[in-house]
Motif scaffolding. Structure first.
Motif, mmCIF file in Angstrom:
data_model
loop_
_atom_site.group_PDB
_atom_site.id
_atom_site.type_symbol
_atom_site.label_atom_id
_atom_site.label_comp_id
_atom_site.label_asym_id
_atom_site.label_seq_id
_atom_site.Cartn_x
_atom_site.Cartn_y
_atom_site.Cartn_z
ATOM 1 N N ILE A 51 0.747 -1.125 -0.054
ATOM 2 C CA ILE A 51 -0.297 0.063 0.255
ATOM 3 C C ILE A 51 1.077 1.137 0.388
ATOM 4 O O ILE A 51 2.048 1.030 0.849
ATOM 5 N N LEU A 52 0.464 1.389 -1.320
ATOM 6 C CA LEU A 52 1.615 3.338 -1.774
ATOM 7 C C LEU A 52 0.374 4.560 -0.633
ATOM 8 O O LEU A 52 -0.663 4.821 -1.232
ATOM 9 N N ASN A 53 1.327 5.805 -0.101
ATOM 10 C CA ASN A 53 0.430 7.197 -0.349
ATOM 11 C C ASN A 53 0.827 7.339 -1.022
ATOM 12 O O ASN A 53 1.249 7.102 -1.795
ATOM 13 N N PHE A 54 -0.131 8.819 -1.225
ATOM 14 C CA PHE A 54 -0.007 10.105 -1.878
ATOM 15 C C PHE A 54 1.726 10.196 -2.732
ATOM 16 O O PHE A 54 1.572 10.715 -3.621
ATOM 17 N N SER A 55 2.207 10.233 -1.936
ATOM 18 C CA SER A 55 3.944 10.609 -1.818
ATOM 19 C C SER A 55 4.524 9.381 -2.388
ATOM 20 O O SER A 55 5.341 9.415 -2.434
ATOM 21 N N GLY A 56 4.314 8.023 -2.701
ATOM 22 C CA GLY A 56 4.759 6.982 -2.949
ATOM 23 C C GLY A 56 5.859 5.837 -2.094
ATOM 24 O O GLY A 56 6.134 5.506 -2.450
ATOM 25 N N GLU A 57 5.309 6.475 -0.644
ATOM 26 C CA GLU A 57 5.866 6.054 0.648
ATOM 27 C C GLU A 57 4.967 4.265 0.664
ATOM 28 O O GLU A 57 3.943 4.848 0.620
ATOM 29 N N LYS A 58 5.679 3.175 1.004
ATOM 30 C CA LYS A 58 4.513 2.013 1.498
ATOM 31 C C LYS A 58 4.431 2.556 3.242
ATOM 32 O O LYS A 58 5.326 2.617 3.951
ATOM 33 N N VAL A 59 2.780 2.603 3.032
ATOM 34 C CA VAL A 59 2.852 2.206 4.590
ATOM 35 C C VAL A 59 1.966 1.605 4.785
ATOM 36 O O VAL A 59 1.628 1.840 5.944
ATOM 37 N N ALA B 26 -1.826 -10.776 -12.389
ATOM 38 C CA ALA B 26 -1.554 -9.975 -12.449
ATOM 39 C C ALA B 26 -1.104 -8.816 -11.256
ATOM 40 O O ALA B 26 -0.580 -8.276 -10.929
ATOM 41 N N VAL B 27 -1.043 -9.861 -10.203
ATOM 42 C CA VAL B 27 -0.300 -9.329 -9.112
ATOM 43 C C VAL B 27 0.631 -9.201 -9.137
ATOM 44 O O VAL B 27 1.067 -7.992 -7.882
ATOM 45 N N GLY B 28 1.927 -9.188 -10.137
ATOM 46 C CA GLY B 28 3.153 -8.881 -9.645
ATOM 47 C C GLY B 28 3.537 -7.637 -10.308
ATOM 48 O O GLY B 28 4.029 -7.278 -10.526
ATOM 49 N N ASN B 29 2.531 -7.334 -11.349
ATOM 50 C CA ASN B 29 2.011 -5.600 -12.165
ATOM 51 C C ASN B 29 1.535 -5.448 -11.313
ATOM 52 O O ASN B 29 1.078 -3.860 -11.356
ATOM 53 N N SER B 30 0.957 -5.435 -9.621
ATOM 54 C CA SER B 30 -0.073 -4.759 -9.232
ATOM 55 C C SER B 30 0.365 -3.813 -7.959
ATOM 56 O O SER B 30 1.318 -4.710 -7.532
ATOM 57 N N PHE B 31 -0.206 -3.021 -7.736
ATOM 58 C CA PHE B 31 -0.143 -2.377 -6.181
ATOM 59 C C PHE B 31 -1.052 -2.005 -5.508
ATOM 60 O O PHE B 31 -2.649 -1.674 -6.528
#
Length: 293
Positions: free
Chosen positions: A57-65, A168-173
């Protein structure tokens, strides 16, 4: 039409380990469902549960939260290609309007009079100007309006979609809800957000959102490679055609509820109960007494 679209599929779907018979993403124990006693024929339905698939899960800044999980029911590896191919062909063929129409020699205007005498002209014999051999004449075996619709069972259609998403989970977030970050429509801001999430605007990306806010829709509609879909517009072709899949936490919950293993098993049990109820009702209408307990 099918030839041109099949060549543009760029997702890692066809190279995914999901479609290999040696896949390790599934439990080796199949689930056996014994038929009810009301059926005379004995048949066993085999299905394979997919394991929990972690997604960042990434926030709007691109950091993993954080991290979430996707648990979808998928077809067995040896049948996955066939199920998804059938779903794709059904989707593309049902989109055809079937309005193409041409005129035969009996429907074109004119052609009732013989253009010139049969003999003594030195020219080939000609009986009508409406002949398919003449310019402006009818068309031989041309298309006529028809219905191209083909039927596919609802469970099979859902299984094809969930299988394609799981491959497609390898190319998903997953990203946090970001609609409030767009105070006004601006494509530059959307492209900047995609780059922070590690997406290339030149690659085909699919965003699966629960609600499509106006500012988000207008900010992304000028990006040629971007698709913004909601649960109402989610379809198999766009999933296969995308190179990156982006979900929100709400859509992950929606997918697990609608296409998860437990949900589909509950539907099977409900249908079996409905069939048993219909058989009991038929017995009462025919005057057959119910067995005493």
């Amino acid at each position: 039409m099918a030839t041109s679209t099949s060549s543009s599929l760029s997702l890692s779907f066809f190279s995914s380990s999901l479609f290999s018979s040696k896949s390790r993403n599934f439990s080796s124990k199949p689930i056996l469902k014994l038929p009810s006693s009301s059926h005379s024929q004995t048949s066993l339905s085999l299905s394979i549960k997919s394991e929990l698939i972690p997604l960042p899960i990434l926030n709007f800044s691109g950091e993993k939260v954080g991290e979430t999980f996707l648990n979808l029911k998928t077809a067995p590896p040896e049948k996955a290609r066939a199920v998804v191919h059938r779903g794709l062909i059904t989707h593309l063929q049902n989109k055809r309007r079937g309005t193409a129409s041409t005129l035969t020699r009996a429907e074109v205007r004119g052609g009732g009079r013989k253009p010139y005498p049969q003999k003594k002209t030195g020219r080939a014999r000609r009986g009508s100007q409406g002949s398919p051999l003449r310019p402006g004449g009818g068309v031989i075996f041309g298309p006529k309006p028809r219905d191209w619709t083909i039927k596919m069972n609802k469970k099979e259609r859902r299984l094809a979609l969930s299988t394609a998403i799981a491959s497609a989970v390898g190319n998903s977030f997953v990203v946090e809800e970001f609609a409030e970050n767009f105070e006004k429509p601006k494509t530059k801001d959307f492209i900047a957000a995609m780059q922070r999430w590690g997406l290339d605007p030149a690659e085909k990306s699919l965003f699966f959102l629960m609600d499509l806010v106006e500012n988000v829709e207008k900010s992304g509609r000028n990006i040629r490679t971007l698709k913004l879909l909601t649960p109402r517009s989610l379809n198999l072709f766009d999933v296969l055609n995308a190179e990156k899949l982006v979900f929100t936490e709400g859509t992950i919950q929606y997918l697990n509820q609608r296409y998860g293993v437990d949900t589909l098993e509950d539907e099977d049990e409900e249908e079996e109960e409905e069939e048993e109820g219909e058989e009991v009702d038929d017995g009462v209408e025919d005057g057959t007494p119910e067995p005493a307990e």
